[in-house]
Each structure stands twice: as C-alpha cells, then as structure tokens.
Motif scaffolding. Structure first.
Motif, short mmCIF file in Angstrom:
data_model
loop_
_atom_site.label_atom_id
_atom_site.label_comp_id
_atom_site.label_asym_id
_atom_site.label_seq_id
_atom_site.Cartn_x
_atom_site.Cartn_y
_atom_site.Cartn_z
N VAL A 206 0.87 -1.32 0.33
CA VAL A 206 0.24 0.34 -0.01
C VAL A 206 1.42 1.25 -0.29
CG1 VAL A 206 -1.93 1.21 1.20
CG2 VAL A 206 -1.93 -1.30 1.16
N SER A 207 1.90 1.40 0.53
CA SER A 207 2.42 2.60 1.11
C SER A 207 3.65 2.97 -0.69
CB SER A 207 3.80 1.93 2.70
OG SER A 207 5.11 3.42 2.15
N TRP A 208 4.00 1.58 -1.00
CA TRP A 208 4.38 1.60 -2.80
C TRP A 208 3.68 1.69 -3.68
CZ3 TRP A 208 9.29 0.94 -4.89
CH2 TRP A 208 9.32 1.23 -6.24
N LEU A 209 2.32 1.76 -3.18
CA LEU A 209 1.42 2.15 -4.37
C LEU A 209 0.83 4.17 -4.02
CD1 LEU A 209 -1.00 -1.10 -4.51
CD2 LEU A 209 0.43 -0.31 -6.81
N THR A 219 -6.76 0.50 -2.07
CA THR A 219 -7.35 -0.21 -1.05
C THR A 219 -6.70 -1.46 -0.69
OG1 THR A 219 -9.13 -0.73 0.83
CG2 THR A 219 -9.61 -0.91 -1.38
N ALA A 220 -6.46 -1.82 0.08
CA ALA A 220 -6.09 -3.82 0.10
C ALA A 220 -6.62 -4.11 1.62
CB ALA A 220 -4.64 -3.79 0.50
N HIS A 221 -6.81 -5.40 1.38
CA HIS A 221 -7.65 -6.60 2.70
C HIS A 221 -6.57 -7.73 2.66
CE1 HIS A 221 -10.04 -8.98 4.47
NE2 HIS A 221 -9.88 -9.97 2.91
N ALA A 222 -6.37 -8.02 3.70
CA ALA A 222 -5.28 -9.58 4.18
C ALA A 222 -6.25 -10.92 4.86
CB ALA A 222 -4.87 -8.90 5.08
#
Length: 278
Positions: A206-209, A219-222
């Motif tokens: 997320v930080s990279w994107l 947005t992201a979900h693990a």
C-alpha cells in the motif's frame, strides 16, 4: 481508546461465517494440521443469575431486558455509597464495574441494542455474544504468547466457533487456552505465514502504491485464511492493457513465499487519495 461494545459486537457479527462441525483431529490442506475441539467437550457458560432472571421475566410477563436492567440498578445502588434515584438510575453509565454472571452490565445494554438491530431476541444475543469479554481475554492471550506464530483468528458458524491459525505447528499452550473457551475451536497449524507478516506485506504494498504517480487511490485487504493480500487500485487513467499496467507498478514482493499479492484495477475511486513521500 477502547472500542465500544457495540463496535466489537458489529465486528464479531461481520466475522461470523457458516462452517461444519467436525470432531477430533482432521486432515487439512497440504502441509497443514488441524485440531478440532468440539463444542460438546468445551466448558459451558455458567450464568445462574441470568437464568433466574429469565425465569422471573417469564413468570412476570416482563421483557428480560427490563428485568435485567432493574436487577442491575438494584445491584449498583446497593453497592454504591452514593444516593441514587432508582427510577432514573443508569448503572451502565455510572457504575462500570457492575456485572451479572461476569458480563459487564454495559455489555448487556449493548446486547439489547444489538439484538434489536439484528432482529434477534435479547436471550439469543446473550447466548451468542455474552461471553465476548472472556473470549477476548483468551484471544488477547493467544496473540500475546504467540505474536510471531498466530496467522489469524476468526469467529465461524454464526459465532458458535472460533478458528485459529498458526504459521508453524500448533503450540500445546494454544490448545490449553482454547480448551477454556465455551465454543468449538478449530486450530490450524502449518499455514506458513503469521498475521504480522501478512500485515507487513499489506502495509508495504500500500505504501509503495501510494507513492506511484499513476495511482489515484488504493485499498487492500489481507486474507488470513489464504495468505493473500488483495489490492484494488484506481489508476489516474484507466489503461488499455491492465496486465501491462500491473507489471509497470513494479510491486515489492512479500519476503514470505507463502504470502501472495492479487491486484485488481478499478475505474472508480475506492479510497481517499493520500499523498506519497515527497
């Protein structure tokens, strides 16, 4: 700041998923081991006061929630040295230590609100969620004792069970703690990743994107069941070739090969835009 009981209840409800009951040790996916502690063998909640109040409510024709509130008010008023107005007395607000059968009265109040919002009875809400405080203490202890091994914890079977995953073998101490819970517990060992590693992989991507100029929102979900970090990206300009765009992002790959990335492109905004490093 602690989360409100209602927020915890909402989270618990969102974590619930349907599952099947299996007794004993069962085969797992390749490389994993599974131990199931059946609900029938787990300790039963001991709630003699609430059972008595249920009988009182049934005999009087009053709602259980009302009977519980009046009992809690009497309990708090008796225990408190301060004079109280019984009719307007709210022990949930003024006496946080008041509990019935180990359940804080403030939680019993929230269970009533939750029951109405979910369209279930107060009795069912207590049966399903009344042990949340004691459950949370055990879950917190599992996280504290195995911070590098826990891969994920989730309620299953409509909150009647708990699933706990581990990166490596299932620790004997984890089984011991799980046996104190009043529900079926499924322990899965050999997942190959920890929750901490999964969070790190998610935070890194997320930080990279967010630092990429071609990305508008992300947005992201693990998924702690599969070890997959699912990322949704909104490009500033939707590309004709999605695969080429994904390759161009040059995503940092997780250090742990058991953790994978899945990137989906979206033409719509999916998060509040955030500036990357300057």
């Amino acid at each position: 700041m602690k989360r409100s009981c209602l927020a915890v209840l909402a989270l618990l409800a969102s974590l619930c998923a349907c599952g099947q009951t299996v007794a004993g040790s069962v085969p797992g996916a390749a490389g994993t081991e599974t131990i199931v502690l059946p609900r029938a063998d787990q300790p039963k909640p001991h709630r003699p006061t609430l059972e008595r109040l249920k009988r009182e409510a049934a005999a009087s024709g009053r709602p259980l929630e009302e009977v519980v509130k009046r009992y809690a008010a009497r309990l708090a008023a008796t225990a408190s040295p301060r004079p109280t107005d019984f009719d307007g007395y709210d022990p949930a607000a003024t006496e946080p230590a008041v509990a019935i059968d180990g359940i804080p009265y403030a939680e019993l109040v929230d269970l009533g609100t939750f029951a109405r919002s979910e369209g279930i009875s107060y009795e069912e809400a207590i049966d399903r969620f009344g042990s949340q405080s004691s459950d949370s203490r055990v879950i917190d202890e599992l996280h504290a004792e195995f911070p590098d091994e826990i891969s994920g914890v989730a309620y299953v079977d409509d909150h009647q069970g708990l699933r706990v995953g581990f990166k490596g073998p299932i620790p004997a101490r984890a089984i011991e703690l799980a046996r104190t819970l009043p529900m079926e517990v499924t322990l899965i060992g050999g997942k190959g990743f920890s929750a901490a590693e999964l969070r790190h992989a998610q935070d890194t991507v997320v930080s990279w994107l967010r630092s990429r100029p071609e990305v508008a929102t992300v947005t992201a979900h693990a998924d702690d069941e599969t070890g997959r970090v699912e990322v949704t990206v909104q490009p500033k300009v939707m590309p004709d070739d999605a695969e080429e765009f994904r390759r161009g992002l040059e995503l940092p790959q997780p250090d742990n090969p058991h953790i994978t990335l899945q990137v989906t492109l979206s033409a719509d905004s999916i998060a509040v835009p955030q500036q990357g490093p300057q």
